[in-house]
Design an enzyme around this catalytic site. Structure first.
Site, mmCIF file in Angstrom:
data_model
loop_
_atom_site.group_PDB
_atom_site.id
_atom_site.type_symbol
_atom_site.label_atom_id
_atom_site.label_comp_id
_atom_site.label_asym_id
_atom_site.label_seq_id
_atom_site.Cartn_x
_atom_site.Cartn_y
_atom_site.Cartn_z
ATOM 1 N N THR A 124 0.855 -1.195 0.000
ATOM 2 C CA THR A 124 0.000 0.000 0.000
ATOM 3 C C THR A 124 0.880 1.231 0.000
ATOM 4 O OG1 THR A 124 -0.029 0.008 2.390
ATOM 5 C CG2 THR A 124 -1.853 -1.101 1.306
ATOM 6 N N LYS A 181 -14.010 18.972 9.432
ATOM 7 C CA LYS A 181 -14.970 19.031 10.541
ATOM 8 C C LYS A 181 -15.152 20.489 10.946
ATOM 9 C CE LYS A 181 -13.300 14.587 11.451
ATOM 10 N NZ LYS A 181 -11.917 14.202 11.263
#
Ligand code: AMP
Length: 605
Positions: A249, A502
């Site tokens: 990955t 957020k």
């Protein structure tokens, strides 16, 4: 035909070691097999396994086993099938040497068998790793099958990584052979002294193209290596759960982690990927995988292509818009596959030169979110259907792909577009769910977003060498993506969980904000990142690359958001840059952008 030479005893060991696996809810094999302790699941996905006895029916155990042949799902069978039934189907490659190479599955199989035989001669054991640093091309394709078919593990390394990362990965994987395209000779020169386990370096070229003064020990040309072998090679038969391929990955945090695919997972994934509502591979298609073979098996296309006799067109190193366009036209490509950034180059080239496609019907776009503006441009300007796909290295990689259902064919174009912008429906074989912070499953209403979890036979159970501990939660793999799922099962990624913005207790999807910017005619590329904010926690900053020769101001971009999202979701500021950093797999590197703009003062701060 001769029997395979080594690694006979190891093959037998692999046949005997049968790890447990779940088939339609029944846990079979593994250390418990034979002592009447196998289990099966009751109803529902998350109910604990129900115990049922294994083996053939007896008086105490009335269950019956099916009476079908037990054939391991081995990758070699894919190529043998292609050679037998589609022997003259073409594989065309643009070579790094610059010219075009054409041959067919029959030739590929013969050469893959020679290569397998050469690996035996090199003394490789069962499960030894053979690494590749190579573009998409016929020699790389042969290695996909030669290495796996002979019982070794093909370890595809991303050459876009830094040399020290490549060396780290090669050492971690304990690669025994490393095969490379000549483009990557400078990388090999830099890393060979650090790669302790590599015993042979194989240059993917003719013998006379091998540089005499490279200074690399045990350097051999691929053509010389396989030229000395016969193609009378029998693929060994072994356990389908044996390791076949290894892919690391990208490792945006910490060291990269290896994902180790098995023969079984690869063949099942090839079946799934070939389905009509997935890639729709067939002997009537000419397919161009622009997605690299060094990144998650080119989305499994080489395997699905062999399974279906699809004509393959490999682009080599030439991934610019002009080269890709010419290849699509000259090889009458009907389907292509790649990440959005590749298609940006292609679309720019086509609009600059007023070009049209004559054969391309569809293109699979995934790896990062495909902006709806790109889906529209392909459809409206060129009549090409974009198939938006989502997956991960950990998932072999295919998870979902977006094709309309029958009932959606009647929808008005705008409503269809709203569906097609999603990442789509799961492929049979993958189960998915979204969960909230407490782990509770969330509704499939197309609005509620949560952490996306998956499971299935081509999804990892553990990273190579157990790195990072157990990645699963109750058998599910947390993808790190945040998504919604609608009542029809169409999943839409709203963000990577670490990229969500957020703001004042609410979440802003950076992908939504980028998609809107990408629909602006002056925007070539856009990334939205969170900046810390004293009052709201975080606020969005939009980073924009303008199209060449076009001017657009910050205020014009911000005005473009009016009416498209809630006011509080509109970015606080826009900065213009020459380019956005892309990672080794073509994804925008938001970590770098956040670092680059961490001192940027948003208006009003
Ligand atoms: P990789 O393992 O490098 O292929 O990266 C997998 C990740 O890429 C996923 O977890 C997603 O965050 C992202 N990704 C892949 N396809 C898409 C897509 N179609 N839309 C949005 N993100 C995607």
């Amino acid at each position: 035909m001769h029997c395979p030479r080594p690694p006979g005893s190891l093959h037998r060991m692999a046949e005997m070691a049968t790890p447990p696996r779940v088939l339609f809810g029944i846990v079979v094999g593994g250390p418990l097999a034979g002592n009447h302790a196998l289990t099966a699941r009751g109803g529902g996905f998350d109910t604990p396994p129900r115990r049922i006895p294994p083996g053939p029916a007896t008086e105490e155990s009335p269950n019956m086993l099916g009476l079908m042949q037990d054939h391991p799902l081995l990758i070699s069978s894919l190529l043998d099938f292609a050679a037998r039934h589609h022997g003259d189907a073409e594989i065309v490659s643009r070579r790094v040497e610059g010219d075009m190479h054409r041959y067919c599955y029959r030739d590929a199989t013969s050469r893959a068998r020679r290569a397998a035989s050469a690996l035996d001669r090199l003394g490789l054991e069962f499960s030894d790793r053979v690494a590749t640093l190579a573009w998409n091309g016929y020699r790389h394709f042969e290695l996909y099958f030669a290495v796996t078919g002979s019982g070794r593990v093909v370890h595809t390394i991303n050459p876009r990584l830094a040399p020290d990362q490549i060396a780290w990965i090669a050492n971690h994987a304990e690669d025994r052979v490393l095969a490379f395209d000549m483009t990557f000779l400078p990388i090999v020169k830099a890393i060979w002294p650090h790669c302790k386990t590599v015993k042979a370096w194989v240059a993917l070229c003719e013998a006379d193209a091998l540089p005499a003064d490279a200074g690399i020990p045990n350097l051999v040309s691929y053509e010389a290596l396989i030229g000395a072998e016969s193609d009378a090679y029998d693929w060994p038969r072994f356990d389908e759960n044996s390791a076949a391929a290894l892919c690391y990955t990208s490792g945006t945090t910490g060291n990269p982690k290896g994902v180790l695919y098995s023969h079984r997972s690869t063949v099942l994934h090839a079946y799934g990927a070939a389905l009509p509502d997935v890639l729709g591979m067939s002997a009537r298609e000419s397919v161009l995988p622009v997605v690299p073979m060094f990144h998650v098996n080119a989305w499994g296309i080489p395997y699905s292509a062999a399974m279906t006799g699809t004509k393959l067109v490999f682009p080599g190193a030439a991934l610019d818009g002009k080269s890709v366009y010419e290849l699509i036209e000259s090889e009458r490509v009907t389907m292509a596959a790649g990440v959005p950034t590749v298609w940006l180059g292609l679309l720019n080239h086509m609009s600059q030169h007023g070009l049209r496609f004559s054969t391309l019907e569809r293109t699979v776009i995934g790896g990062s979110a495909c902006p709806p503006a790109m889906i529209r441009a392909f459809k409206d300007q060129y009549g090409v259907t974009v198939l938006h796909a989502w997956g991960m290295t950990e998932m072999s990689p295919l998870g979902t792909l977006c094709k309309l259902k029958l009932k959606q064919l009647e929808l008005p174009p705008e409503a269809q577009m709203a569906v097609l912008a999603k990442q789509g429906r799961v492929v049979y074989g993958v189960e998915m769910k979204i969960v909230g912070p407490d782990g509770d499953e969330l509704p499939w209403d197309g609005k509620t977003s949560g952490d996306l979890y998956v499971k299935g036979p081509w999804i990892l159970s553990s990273y190579f060498k157990g790195e990072g501990g157990d990645p699963l939660r109750d058998g599910w793999f947390p993808t790190g993506d945040v998504a919604t799922i609608d009542a029809d099962g169409f999943m839409q990624i709203t963000d990577r969980s670490k990229d969500v913005i957020k703001s004042g207790g609410e979440w802003i999807s950076s992908i939504d904000i980028e998609n809107i910017a990408m629909a602006h005619p002056a925007v070539a590329m856009a990334a939205c990142v969170a900046l810390p904010h004293p009052k709201w926690d975080e606020r969005p900053l939009l980073v924009v690359v303008r199209k060449p020769g076009v001017d657009v101001s910050r205020d014009e971009i911000l005005a473009f958001y009016e009416g498209k999202v809630a006011k509080w979701q509109i970015p606080d500021d826009v900065v213009f840059v020459e380019s956005i950093p892309l990672g080794a797999t073509g994804k925008m590197q938001k970590v770098k952008l956040r670092e680059q703009f961490k001192d940027h003062r948003l208006p009003g701060m």
